[in-house]
Design an enzyme around this catalytic site. Sequence first.
Site, mmCIF file in Angstrom:
data_model
loop_
_atom_site.group_PDB
_atom_site.id
_atom_site.type_symbol
_atom_site.label_atom_id
_atom_site.label_comp_id
_atom_site.label_asym_id
_atom_site.label_seq_id
_atom_site.Cartn_x
_atom_site.Cartn_y
_atom_site.Cartn_z
ATOM 1 C CB CYS A 82 6.562 4.496 -4.145
ATOM 2 S SG CYS A 82 5.920 6.004 -3.418
ATOM 3 C CE LYS B 79 2.281 -6.538 8.024
ATOM 4 N NZ LYS B 79 3.776 -6.504 7.966
ATOM 5 C CD GLU C 2 9.359 -0.123 -6.849
ATOM 6 O OE1 GLU C 2 8.836 -1.113 -6.308
ATOM 7 O OE2 GLU C 2 8.887 1.024 -6.781
ATOM 8 C CD GLU D 89 2.192 5.098 -3.139
ATOM 9 O OE1 GLU D 89 2.043 5.565 -2.003
ATOM 10 O OE2 GLU D 89 3.303 4.940 -3.666
HETATM 11 P P1 NAI Z 1 6.075 -5.807 0.133
HETATM 12 O O1 NAI Z 1 5.149 -5.136 -0.768
HETATM 13 O O2 NAI Z 1 6.043 -7.300 0.168
HETATM 14 O O3 NAI Z 1 5.833 -5.282 1.650
HETATM 15 C C1 NAI Z 1 5.068 -4.119 1.975
HETATM 16 C C2 NAI Z 1 4.150 -4.436 3.124
HETATM 17 O O4 NAI Z 1 3.264 -5.495 2.763
HETATM 18 C C3 NAI Z 1 4.849 -4.913 4.406
HETATM 19 O O5 NAI Z 1 4.159 -4.424 5.531
HETATM 20 C C4 NAI Z 1 4.697 -6.424 4.325
HETATM 21 O O6 NAI Z 1 4.769 -7.039 5.574
HETATM 22 C C5 NAI Z 1 3.322 -6.555 3.716
HETATM 23 N N1 NAI Z 1 3.062 -7.828 3.015
HETATM 24 C C6 NAI Z 1 3.958 -8.641 2.378
HETATM 25 N N2 NAI Z 1 3.336 -9.714 1.846
HETATM 26 C C7 NAI Z 1 2.013 -9.582 2.134
HETATM 27 C C8 NAI Z 1 0.844 -10.354 1.844
HETATM 28 N N3 NAI Z 1 0.914 -11.484 1.151
HETATM 29 N N4 NAI Z 1 -0.346 -9.904 2.274
HETATM 30 C C9 NAI Z 1 -0.437 -8.745 2.957
HETATM 31 N N5 NAI Z 1 0.622 -7.985 3.279
HETATM 32 C C10 NAI Z 1 1.834 -8.385 2.867
HETATM 33 O O7 NAI Z 1 7.544 -5.285 -0.191
HETATM 34 P P2 NAI Z 1 8.960 -5.899 0.285
HETATM 35 O O8 NAI Z 1 8.922 -7.382 0.093
HETATM 36 O O9 NAI Z 1 9.281 -5.400 1.628
HETATM 37 O O10 NAI Z 1 9.966 -5.233 -0.743
HETATM 38 C C11 NAI Z 1 10.178 -5.796 -2.017
HETATM 39 C C12 NAI Z 1 10.156 -4.745 -3.084
HETATM 40 O O11 NAI Z 1 8.906 -4.113 -3.086
HETATM 41 C C13 NAI Z 1 11.145 -3.594 -2.912
HETATM 42 O O12 NAI Z 1 12.403 -3.902 -3.419
HETATM 43 C C14 NAI Z 1 10.485 -2.516 -3.707
HETATM 44 O O13 NAI Z 1 10.791 -2.675 -5.078
HETATM 45 C C15 NAI Z 1 9.015 -2.767 -3.506
HETATM 46 N N6 NAI Z 1 8.441 -1.871 -2.495
HETATM 47 C C16 NAI Z 1 7.794 -0.768 -2.963
HETATM 48 C C17 NAI Z 1 7.287 0.146 -2.075
HETATM 49 C C18 NAI Z 1 6.597 1.356 -2.578
HETATM 50 O O14 NAI Z 1 6.359 2.277 -1.809
HETATM 51 N N7 NAI Z 1 6.251 1.407 -3.842
HETATM 52 C C19 NAI Z 1 7.440 -0.005 -0.620
HETATM 53 C C20 NAI Z 1 8.101 -1.235 -0.241
HETATM 54 C C21 NAI Z 1 8.588 -2.106 -1.172
#
Ligand code: NAI
Length: 411
Positions: A214, A105, A314, A180
């Site tokens: 990250c 996904k 973050e 992660e």
């Molecule tokens: P997110 O963690 O919500 O999204 C990452 C993935 O998870 C996407 O594919 C999203 O569609 C999916 N997702 C979202 N809600 C979900 C749920 N309830 N169940 C299963 N999958 C779900 O991150 P988002 O909202 O895009 O970004 C917000 C903040 O998250 C960013 O500002 C950053 O701080 C952090 N982030 C950190 C990452 C890392 O590599 N550590 C990568 C992306 C975001």
Amino acid sequence: MKVHDVIDENFEELALLESLDMGSPITRTQSFRKFVLQGIMYFASQTMNCMGQTIPNSLPGRFTTMTLKAPVGVVGGIIPWNGPLMSQWWVIGAALATGCTAVIKPAEDASLTVLRTAELLIQAGVPEGVVNVVTGLGSEAGAALAAHPGVDRIAFTGSTATGREIIKASAVNMKRLQLELGGKSPDVIFADADLDKAVPGAAMAVFSNTGQVCYAGTRLFVQRSIQEAFVERLVEFGKSLKVGDPLDPSTQLGPLISERQLERVMGYVSIGGNEGASLAAGGNRLQGDLAGGYFIEPTIFSNVSNSMTIAREEIFGPVISVIPFDDADEALRLANDTEYGLGGAVWTSSVKTMTKMMHGIKAGTVWVNCYGLVDPAVGFGGYKHSGYGWKGGPQHVEGFLYQKSVCINED
Ligand code: NAI
Ligand code: MG
């Protein structure tokens, strides 16, 4: 190995798609060729490493005892938007190496590279149905995958908040998890460091990919005696970076992924100012030709305290918080005063200081006189709220396998 060859042949197209889709500079996405291909070769090599053991036993009678490995089953891979060109391989590579199937996904903001990769896998001879892609919103498609009883393992990279949701959803069928999550990694510069290396190293530890990494070294601890000079050089370096069109080969930093992310980052910039940090560089959305995009200047706050919001949460944008310290004990205490533990670094010429920090920093990776290098055979992972489950190395592959013990009665 066929997958390796097909990805190699099509890498230019994948890099272009990634730049178009998520805005990372074309020279950066093209530079991932070697890492991606070596990752695929690493996982290919692991197919020959999925083995059990024959173990002598003390059972009453004649018995042969051994362990076997079996694929865990269906792996759901929930991928973030900050670098799917690379990060998808942690799931696809390990699934193919272990005989699992995968449902990927991708993030709603950046799905194209993953979709094209899935087509290329078919071209390479991977049977249909082995690697599947379901696009959609996290709250819909992602949540459905995390809760689905037919999915045996979730490999997730993303925010800590979403990681928590996935842990809850996994309870339905005891899914195995690899998470992660977020970071607020400390990057510690001692006065005896080689500053010609430490200045660009510390700057790119955050500005690379416009801060959307990250393990970005966003809390930059600088020894007080060099703080002023260091910040001056950091500002100069930040100003020299070319921010612009991701498809222009001279561009070093592209835009943020989305308007939502721009708003988040700009929100943190104003919180930093309100909480009393000094804005040493940047802080503005770019105007002129770039006004229509989500471009922001490389931003440096100095005189930050580790308790300020910009040092605790973050940000995921090109924002550095410079925090002064006096000695190694204080640096270590501050470095570990965070709920995260993904990465960290120390820059010094002293073995004593280096080893103290190497052992003391509570994070899954510590870089010494460098930043952000990752190798698929070595891997990385998290302490604390940065998640669990090692990415890369034999432990990663183990996570895609069940172990079974077998006891054979020889009489
Ligand atoms: P997110 O963690 O919500 O999204 C990452 C993935 O998870 C996407 O594919 C999203 O569609 C999916 N997702 C979202 N809600 C979900 C749920 N309830 N169940 C299963 N999958 C779900 O991150 P988002 O909202 O895009 O970004 C917000 C903040 O998250 C960013 O500002 C950053 O701080 C952090 N982030 C950190 C990452 C890392 O590599 N550590 C990568 C992306 C975001
Ligand atoms: Mg989210």
